[in-house]
Design a protein around this motif. Structure first.
Motif, PDB file in Angstrom:
ATOM      1  N   PHE A  38      34.521  39.248  38.642  1.00  0.00           N
ATOM      2  CA  PHE A  38      34.612  38.730  37.280  1.00  0.00           C
ATOM      3  C   PHE A  38      35.194  37.336  37.399  1.00  0.00           C
ATOM      4  O   PHE A  38      36.307  37.147  37.873  1.00  0.00           O
ATOM      5  CB  PHE A  38      35.503  39.593  36.384  1.00  0.00           C
ATOM      6  N   HIS A  39      34.418  36.325  36.973  1.00  0.00           N
ATOM      7  CA  HIS A  39      34.840  34.938  37.136  1.00  0.00           C
ATOM      8  C   HIS A  39      35.101  34.224  35.822  1.00  0.00           C
ATOM      9  O   HIS A  39      35.462  33.056  35.828  1.00  0.00           O
ATOM     10  CB  HIS A  39      33.816  34.173  37.979  1.00  0.00           C
ATOM     11  N   GLY A  40      34.910  34.896  34.704  1.00  0.00           N
ATOM     12  CA  GLY A  40      35.220  34.278  33.424  1.00  0.00           C
ATOM     13  C   GLY A  40      34.116  34.451  32.412  1.00  0.00           C
ATOM     14  O   GLY A  40      33.107  35.099  32.668  1.00  0.00           O
ATOM     15  N   ARG A  41      34.312  33.814  31.242  1.00  0.00           N
ATOM     16  CA  ARG A  41      33.382  34.002  30.127  1.00  0.00           C
ATOM     17  C   ARG A  41      32.598  32.750  29.748  1.00  0.00           C
ATOM     18  O   ARG A  41      31.877  32.760  28.768  1.00  0.00           O
ATOM     19  CB  ARG A  41      34.150  34.539  28.917  1.00  0.00           C
ATOM     20  N   THR A  42      32.734  31.673  30.496  1.00  0.00           N
ATOM     21  CA  THR A  42      31.895  30.503  30.259  1.00  0.00           C
ATOM     22  C   THR A  42      30.531  30.746  30.916  1.00  0.00           C
ATOM     23  O   THR A  42      30.376  31.671  31.724  1.00  0.00           O
ATOM     24  CB  THR A  42      32.549  29.230  30.824  1.00  0.00           C
ATOM     25  N   MET A  43      29.549  29.918  30.620  1.00  0.00           N
ATOM     26  CA  MET A  43      28.181  30.194  31.076  1.00  0.00           C
ATOM     27  C   MET A  43      28.052  30.227  32.599  1.00  0.00           C
ATOM     28  O   MET A  43      27.402  31.122  33.144  1.00  0.00           O
ATOM     29  CB  MET A  43      27.198  29.193  30.470  1.00  0.00           C
ATOM     30  N   GLY A  44      28.636  29.273  33.286  1.00  0.00           N
ATOM     31  CA  GLY A  44      28.559  29.289  34.744  1.00  0.00           C
ATOM     32  C   GLY A  44      29.305  30.460  35.333  1.00  0.00           C
ATOM     33  O   GLY A  44      28.827  31.130  36.252  1.00  0.00           O
ATOM     34  N   ALA A  45      30.478  30.747  34.800  1.00  0.00           N
ATOM     35  CA  ALA A  45      31.291  31.850  35.297  1.00  0.00           C
ATOM     36  C   ALA A  45      30.618  33.196  35.034  1.00  0.00           C
ATOM     37  O   ALA A  45      30.685  34.104  35.873  1.00  0.00           O
ATOM     38  CB  ALA A  45      32.677  31.811  34.667  1.00  0.00           C
ATOM     39  N   VAL A  46      29.948  33.335  33.904  1.00  0.00           N
ATOM     40  CA  VAL A  46      29.219  34.566  33.604  1.00  0.00           C
ATOM     41  C   VAL A  46      28.102  34.773  34.628  1.00  0.00           C
ATOM     42  O   VAL A  46      27.870  35.891  35.090  1.00  0.00           O
ATOM     43  CB  VAL A  46      28.660  34.552  32.163  1.00  0.00           C
ATOM     44  N   ALA A  47      27.438  33.710  35.022  1.00  0.00           N
ATOM     45  CA  ALA A  47      26.368  33.816  36.017  1.00  0.00           C
ATOM     46  C   ALA A  47      26.902  34.293  37.366  1.00  0.00           C
ATOM     47  O   ALA A  47      26.180  34.930  38.130  1.00  0.00           O
ATOM     48  CB  ALA A  47      25.663  32.475  36.175  1.00  0.00           C
ATOM     49  N   LEU A  48      28.156  33.996  37.662  1.00  0.00           N
ATOM     50  CA  LEU A  48      28.780  34.403  38.923  1.00  0.00           C
ATOM     51  C   LEU A  48      29.404  35.793  38.850  1.00  0.00           C
ATOM     52  O   LEU A  48      29.903  36.302  39.852  1.00  0.00           O
ATOM     53  CB  LEU A  48      29.873  33.394  39.309  1.00  0.00           C
ATOM     54  N   THR A  49      29.396  36.406  37.683  1.00  0.00           N
ATOM     55  CA  THR A  49      29.999  37.721  37.473  1.00  0.00           C
ATOM     56  C   THR A  49      28.951  38.795  37.714  1.00  0.00           C
ATOM     57  O   THR A  49      27.862  38.742  37.144  1.00  0.00           O
ATOM     58  CB  THR A  49      30.575  37.811  36.045  1.00  0.00           C
ATOM     59  N   SER A  50      29.288  39.762  38.558  1.00  0.00           N
ATOM     60  CA  SER A  50      28.271  40.708  39.032  1.00  0.00           C
ATOM     61  C   SER A  50      27.853  41.757  38.008  1.00  0.00           C
ATOM     62  O   SER A  50      26.722  42.221  38.043  1.00  0.00           O
ATOM     63  CB  SER A  50      28.753  41.418  40.298  1.00  0.00           C
ATOM     64  N   LYS A  51      28.704  42.126  37.117  1.00  0.00           N
ATOM     65  CA  LYS A  51      28.379  43.222  36.197  1.00  0.00           C
ATOM     66  C   LYS A  51      27.362  42.774  35.145  1.00  0.00           C
ATOM     67  O   LYS A  51      27.571  41.814  34.414  1.00  0.00           O
ATOM     68  CB  LYS A  51      29.644  43.752  35.542  1.00  0.00           C
ATOM     69  N   GLU A  52      26.296  43.515  35.090  1.00  0.00           N
ATOM     70  CA  GLU A  52      25.171  43.211  34.205  1.00  0.00           C
ATOM     71  C   GLU A  52      25.584  43.154  32.743  1.00  0.00           C
ATOM     72  O   GLU A  52      25.092  42.323  31.983  1.00  0.00           O
ATOM     73  CB  GLU A  52      24.071  44.274  34.402  1.00  0.00           C
TER      74      GLU A  52
END
Length: 157
Positions: free
Chosen positions: A88-102
């Motif tokens: 979980f890398h955050g809630r911004t657009m780039g960070a969401v893309a890096l977050t594994s959970k669908e």
């Protein structure tokens, strides 16, 4: 000559940074903290951010900018980002893309392309993908907190 700093110096400057936001000496504390971090690391500069997600957004930009700077004549630059399961890398657009959970990504699709998710702790898979030469950055949490507490091994880091 760089001043030698100990971990306690960094911690005290960090605490001073976080607790003296309205204090008149705050800019001095920030400069001292930056000097301390530079003296203790490989870096010659420091980027301060307000949150982890902001730091991740900056890291995405720095990684892409570094590719352009390092390879100005190449048309096809490295574009692959690596992240890991349960991240979980955050809630911004780039960070969401890096977050594994669908369930975090799907409401915002299409997300930033070029992210591959590998099994957390799988050194062989990470090494193989990095050695392909298309990796611009690896995003890894030393301790994950999404869905439990998972600590990376020293070898994996």
């Amino acid at each position: 000559m760089k001043r030698e700093y100990e971990q306690k110096d960094i911690l005290m400057l960090f605490i001073a940074n976080r607790t003296s936001a309205n204090h008149k000496n705050w800019p001095i504390v920030i400069v001292e903290l930056a000097k301390c971090l530079v003296a203790c690391s490989f870096a010659d500069r420091v980027f301060f951010s307000n949150s982890g997600t902001e730091a991740n957004e900056a890291a995405i930009k720095f990684a892409r900018k570094f590719q352009r700077f390092s390879h100005p004549d190449e048309r096809q630059l490295a574009t692959q980002f690596i992240s890991f399961t349960n991240s979980f890398h955050g809630r911004t657009m780039g960070a969401v893309a890096l977050t594994s959970k669908e369930h975090y990504r799907s409401p915002f699709e299409p997300v930033m392309p070029g992210v591959t998710f590998l099994e957390y702790g799988n050194i062989q898979a990470a090494t193989e993908l990095i050695q392909c030469g298309n990796t611009v950055a690896v995003f890894v949490e030393p301790i994950q907190g999404e869905g439990g507490i998972y600590s990376a091994t020293k070898e994996f880091l």
